[in-house]
Design a protein around this motif. Sequence first.
Motif, PDB file in Angstrom:
ATOM      1  N   THR A  20      45.990  37.669  50.819  1.00  5.53           N
ATOM      2  CA  THR A  20      45.596  38.846  50.045  1.00  5.53           C
ATOM      3  C   THR A  20      46.666  39.165  49.001  1.00  5.53           C
ATOM      4  N   THR A  44      42.838  35.897  47.471  1.00  4.65           N
ATOM      5  CA  THR A  44      42.036  37.089  47.221  1.00  4.65           C
ATOM      6  C   THR A  44      42.855  38.147  46.493  1.00  4.65           C
ATOM      7  N   ASP A  45      42.152  38.945  45.726  1.00  2.00           N
ATOM      8  CA  ASP A  45      42.744  40.079  45.022  1.00  2.00           C
ATOM      9  C   ASP A  45      41.578  40.937  44.551  1.00  2.00           C
ATOM     10  N   ARG A  46      41.834  42.195  44.289  1.00  3.42           N
ATOM     11  CA  ARG A  46      40.737  43.035  43.793  1.00  3.42           C
ATOM     12  C   ARG A  46      40.487  42.807  42.307  1.00  3.42           C
ATOM     13  N   VAL A  69      40.873  45.085  49.857  1.00  5.90           N
ATOM     14  CA  VAL A  69      41.210  45.217  51.270  1.00  5.90           C
ATOM     15  C   VAL A  69      40.889  46.592  51.834  1.00  5.90           C
ATOM     16  N   VAL A  75      35.725  42.989  53.333  1.00  4.14           N
ATOM     17  CA  VAL A  75      36.696  42.136  54.017  1.00  4.14           C
ATOM     18  C   VAL A  75      36.008  41.276  55.070  1.00  4.14           C
ATOM     19  N   ASN A  94      48.970  38.770  54.815  1.00  3.95           N
ATOM     20  CA  ASN A  94      48.712  40.073  54.205  1.00  3.95           C
ATOM     21  C   ASN A  94      49.817  40.394  53.197  1.00  3.95           C
ATOM     22  N   ALA A  96      48.777  42.089  49.903  1.00  6.69           N
ATOM     23  CA  ALA A  96      48.289  43.151  49.015  1.00  6.69           C
ATOM     24  C   ALA A  96      49.022  44.460  49.281  1.00  6.69           C
ATOM     25  N   THR A 126      41.863  43.396  57.317  1.00  7.11           N
ATOM     26  CA  THR A 126      41.919  41.942  57.229  1.00  7.11           C
ATOM     27  C   THR A 126      42.336  41.325  58.561  1.00  7.11           C
TER      28      THR A 126
END
Length: 263
Positions: A20, A44-46, A69, A75, A94, A96, A126
């Motif tokens: 993340t 992953t990322d927003r 997240v 998720v 993790n 993020a 997550t």
Amino acid sequence: MPEHIPQEPGEFAGRTALVTGAGQGIGAAVAIALAARGAHVVATDRDAHGIDELAAAHRGAITPRVMDVTNPLAVTAVVDDVVREHGSLDLLVNVAGILRAAPVAELTDADWADTFAVNTTGVFHTSRAAAAHMTARGSGCIVTVASNAAGIPRTGMAAYAASKAAATMFTKCLGLEIARTGVRCNVVAPGSTDTAMQRSLWTDDEAPRRVIAGDPETYRTGIPLGRIADPQDIAEAVVFLASDRARHITLQELYVDGGATLR
């Protein structure tokens, strides 16, 4: 003779990792380091921009997935998709996180809530989703990138430090609950690292020197090793804890801060 524990570049071959916060900084460095050692990384990322660039630069080794997240349904959907598409989820990292720096008297309710939503509740979302698959298989590893701020008070960083302390203890409690299934959970606690988050705190060209030297006025310790970390320094610690070389390590917190917390 003891069985061989792989330490070669392909030590994660055949394994799938979800990282993340992989769009930049430490998250991107972790994704690259795992991919370089043979893992297939779901980054992953927003925000799609950073992870799309990462995937383009490492075609076939890194898959980008937009994921927030703070959204538990999103998720769970991504984690389930990863398992369905790749057959397993072996590693979760993790990374993020957000920083809202301000004295407590100036922190808003939104600052506090947003910080915990990403840095703590995001880790819960997550890790819960990943652990469900890992425990069913009887193997897996979760590494949470927290902060040395979780272990030493910092002025102007109460929300960030508290959120990282909570994420740290959550990860250890989870690790205790699922240790007998063969799943390991550890924490990497970076100090000042040359990332966009760190640079957002700098106000002039002398800021890096002040970080290294420390600041008695704000009760801030310096960095004994005399340098600010590169994201790769943190990534290497993550890779070690995720590897079979650390197969007997769980519930631990590894500080990677150049000695800043004097631990």
